[in-house]
Design a protein around this motif. Structure first.
Motif, short mmCIF file in Angstrom:
data_model
loop_
_atom_site.label_atom_id
_atom_site.label_comp_id
_atom_site.label_asym_id
_atom_site.label_seq_id
_atom_site.Cartn_x
_atom_site.Cartn_y
_atom_site.Cartn_z
N ARG A 404 0.83 -1.20 0.00
CA ARG A 404 0.00 0.00 0.00
C ARG A 404 0.87 1.26 0.00
O ARG A 404 0.56 2.25 -0.67
CB ARG A 404 -0.94 0.01 1.21
CG ARG A 404 -1.98 -1.10 1.19
CD ARG A 404 -3.14 -0.81 2.13
NE ARG A 404 -2.73 -0.69 3.52
CZ ARG A 404 -2.57 -1.70 4.37
NH1 ARG A 404 -2.77 -2.95 3.95
NH2 ARG A 404 -2.22 -1.49 5.62
N LYS A 405 1.96 1.21 0.71
CA LYS A 405 2.89 2.35 0.72
C LYS A 405 3.45 2.59 -0.68
O LYS A 405 3.50 3.73 -1.15
CB LYS A 405 4.03 2.09 1.71
CG LYS A 405 5.07 3.20 1.76
CD LYS A 405 6.18 2.87 2.75
CE LYS A 405 7.24 3.97 2.77
NZ LYS A 405 8.35 3.64 3.72
N ILE A 408 0.68 4.05 -2.97
CA ILE A 408 0.42 5.46 -2.68
C ILE A 408 1.51 6.34 -3.29
O ILE A 408 1.23 7.33 -3.97
CB ILE A 408 0.33 5.69 -1.15
CG1 ILE A 408 -0.92 5.02 -0.58
CG2 ILE A 408 0.30 7.20 -0.84
CD1 ILE A 408 -0.98 5.03 0.93
N LEU A 428 -2.10 7.19 6.29
CA LEU A 428 -2.77 6.78 5.06
C LEU A 428 -2.66 5.28 4.85
O LEU A 428 -3.60 4.64 4.36
CB LEU A 428 -2.18 7.53 3.86
CG LEU A 428 -2.34 9.05 3.84
CD1 LEU A 428 -1.70 9.63 2.57
CD2 LEU A 428 -3.80 9.45 3.93
N SER A 432 -5.94 2.94 4.69
CA SER A 432 -6.17 2.16 3.47
C SER A 432 -6.13 0.66 3.68
O SER A 432 -6.13 -0.10 2.71
CB SER A 432 -5.15 2.56 2.39
OG SER A 432 -3.83 2.31 2.83
N ILE A 440 -7.05 2.95 -3.74
CA ILE A 440 -5.97 3.90 -3.45
C ILE A 440 -5.81 4.88 -4.61
O ILE A 440 -5.63 6.08 -4.40
CB ILE A 440 -4.65 3.14 -3.19
CG1 ILE A 440 -4.80 2.25 -1.95
CG2 ILE A 440 -3.49 4.11 -3.02
CD1 ILE A 440 -3.59 1.38 -1.67
N VAL A 444 -6.13 9.05 -4.31
CA VAL A 444 -5.10 9.98 -4.77
C VAL A 444 -5.62 10.83 -5.92
O VAL A 444 -5.27 12.02 -6.03
CB VAL A 444 -3.82 9.22 -5.18
CG1 VAL A 444 -2.76 10.18 -5.70
CG2 VAL A 444 -3.27 8.42 -4.00
N TYR A 464 -5.23 14.93 2.18
CA TYR A 464 -4.92 13.53 1.91
C TYR A 464 -5.78 12.61 2.78
O TYR A 464 -6.41 11.66 2.31
CB TYR A 464 -3.43 13.25 2.15
CG TYR A 464 -2.54 13.48 0.95
CD1 TYR A 464 -2.55 12.60 -0.12
CD2 TYR A 464 -1.66 14.55 0.90
CE1 TYR A 464 -1.72 12.78 -1.22
CE2 TYR A 464 -0.82 14.76 -0.19
CZ TYR A 464 -0.87 13.87 -1.25
OH TYR A 464 -0.06 14.06 -2.34
N PHE A 468 -8.84 9.96 1.61
CA PHE A 468 -8.71 8.53 1.87
C PHE A 468 -9.88 8.03 2.72
O PHE A 468 -10.38 6.92 2.53
CB PHE A 468 -7.38 8.22 2.55
CG PHE A 468 -6.27 7.90 1.58
CD1 PHE A 468 -5.80 6.61 1.44
CD2 PHE A 468 -5.71 8.90 0.79
CE1 PHE A 468 -4.78 6.31 0.54
CE2 PHE A 468 -4.70 8.61 -0.11
CZ PHE A 468 -4.23 7.32 -0.24
#
Length: 516
Positions: A404-405, A408, A428, A432, A440, A444, A464, A468
């Protein structure tokens, strides 16, 4: 032995055996006649060719022996001469209406009966089927388009005469790549493509990619088969390291010489899993990363209203994919196109389509790498999941924390946004949890929309988090469905993320209840 060599040897044996009727299946009339002319000179037998432009002529001397250009006139001339001389061979290049019982096919039948008594031979070059009663009097032989080995000779014969006249940067490896790219095109098509490239006054290494583009235009005009345009700048995949590592190995096999080990080229991969997690994007990414054309097979567009129409369209589409090889064939949501095989009342059409597709998947030796995606695996016919159909079955799960990082950061960079602070990024990632990659992307994108409307200075950490938190993922709106999909994947497929299922389950302990 190459295809043309096999064809020449088989045709030679038929001529020597005086088979009275030979149907030659090929779309390359000129190439077939070249082989017949070689045989006429090698074994010194009289062979006459009839066409609608010149009538009947001697294939060795090119002299006209009968100026009547009609098919009926050509057949009458053949019968007259066969009755007077033994061991004559007549080749007809432009016959129509020979699939059924009609005047033309019966005229040929009578001519063949006469040939049987006098050791004569009637050959027809066609792409159509033959009236069964006529076909039973003789034999059928096929000349396919040039394979890689034959195409290498075609490429060299076309390019080599210009060495020294124009700048040519190709080396032996480039010739082989060009031959692989142009394989399954007809000889004249390949010569036209190469001549067009050389017409600009040079032949560079960059021209090899243009060969693929020219080939795409020839084979993409088939119902249900769509050429997909790719923008490599937008095709980045975050996570799925296990899938990407496996694909790197398959890419080497796709270009390697596997004939000596009796191996077939990589067949493809079946991607199943949670909707919105990058299965379809992976097909585009593979094509862009491997620098191969991408064709999308639309099974819904293939469906026809008449008996046998759907199967014929599927056969044509798969044959076109073989001709376009090497390429990527993308079948999106394959379970929807083949779902009728699991019980729908469609007269057995879906069942026959599944059988035809599986046969092609098992037997085709073309370098067509199939990328199929599926969401509802319960609708897939069980035989499609058997080992040996696809090279591997991958499950694309909801992205884990590190994935997920990466996702993003990928979309923030792609949308030219200011990076969130490290603390906000961590929040975030937590917010998420349960998001698919598309969720995601949507969050964004909402931030990017505000940047377009209000300017980049409007973007901050609070925006942000707000964007989300506004996303409600499918894992929350349909948790039972998503959990059932994930449970199936853990039991039957390889994780596309590269992590073992045990480690994935341990990382989720305490977050949600998982029944195994």
């Amino acid at each position: 032995m190459s295809n043309q060599a096999e064809f020449k040897t088989s045709l030679l044996l038929m001529f020597r055996a005086r088979i009275p009727f030979i149907s030659i299946r090929s779309i390359e009339r000129t190439r077939v006649l070249e082989v017949i002319q070689q045989l006429a000179e090698e074994i010194n037998i009289p062979i006459y060719v009839h066409n609608l432009s010149h009538g009947t002529m001697d294939i060795k001397t090119k002299n006209s022996v009968n100026e009547d250009r009609s098919v009926a006139g050509g057949l009458d001339f053949a019968v007259q001469n066969i009755s007077q001389r033994q061991n004559l061979t007549f080749v007809f290049t432009e016959l129509s209406d020979i699939e059924d019982d009609n005047l033309v096919s019966r005229h040929i039948y009578d001519c063949v009966i006469q040939a049987i008594a006098r050791g004569g031979c009637i050959c027809v070059i066609t792409t159509k089927s033959i009236w069964p009663q006529l076909q039973r009097l003789g034999m059928t032989i096929t000349l396919d388009a040039p394979n890689e080995e034959e195409m290498l000779e075609v490429v060299k014969d076309c390019v080599t005469p210009y060495i020294g006249s124009i700048p040519i940067e190709w080396d032996e490896d480039d010739f082989k790549i060009a031959a692989s790219t142009l394989a399954n095109m007809t000889k004249i098509e390949a010569e036209n493509v190469l001549a067009t490239q050389m017409a600009k006054g040079s032949l560079t290494k960059e021209d090899i990619s243009e060969l693929s583009n020219a080939k795409d235009k020839l084979f993409s005009d088939i119902s249900g088969l769509e050429k997909v345009k790719l923008d490599p700048s937008t095709l980045s995949v975050a996570g799925l390291s296990g899938l990407q590592s496996w694909l790197d190995n398959q890419k080497q096999l796709l270009t390697a010489d596997l004939k000596s080990r009796k191996l077939r080229p990589p067949r493809g991969v079946l991607l199943v899993g949670v909707p919105g997690c990058g299965k379809s994007l992976s097909a585009k990414f593979i094509a862009a990363n491997w620098n191969l054309p991408l064709f999308r097979l639309d099974l819904a567009a293939i469906q026809g209203q008449y008996l046998g129409q759907s199967e014929n369209r599927l056969k044509e589409a798969l044959a076109s994919a073989d001709n376009a090889a090497p390429c990527i064939l993308w079948i999106d949501e394959i379970e929807k196109g083949l779902s009728g095989a699991t019980g729908a009342n469609d007269g057995g059409t879906s069942t026959r389509m599944v059988g035809q597709f599986l046969f092609w998947l098992q037997e085709s030796m073309a370098k067509v790498f199939v990328v199929s995606t599926a969401n509802d695996v319960s609708k897939l016919p069980p035989e499609l999941l058997r080992k040996g159909r696809f090279d591997e079955l991958f499950f694309v799960d909801l992205p884990a924390e590190q994935e997920r990082k990466d996702i993003i950061n990928l979309y923030v960079k792609r949308n030219l946004l200011n990076q969130p602070s490290p603390e906000t990024l961590k929040r975030l990632i937590q917010i998420s949890d349960g998001f698919a990659g598309s969720d995601i992307e949507g969050a964004v994108r909402d931030v990017a929309i505000q940047a377009v409307i209000h300017g980049d200075e409007f973007i901050n950490d609070e925006l942000y988090e707000k964007c989300f938190k506004n996303i409600v993922p499918l894992s929350k709106t349909a948790p039972e469905r998503i959990e059932a999909i994930r449970l199936w994947g853990r039991e039957r497929a390889v994780p596309a993320s590269g992590a073992s299922w045990n480690s994935s389950i341990e990382s989720e302990s305490g977050k949600r209840s998982i029944i195994l």
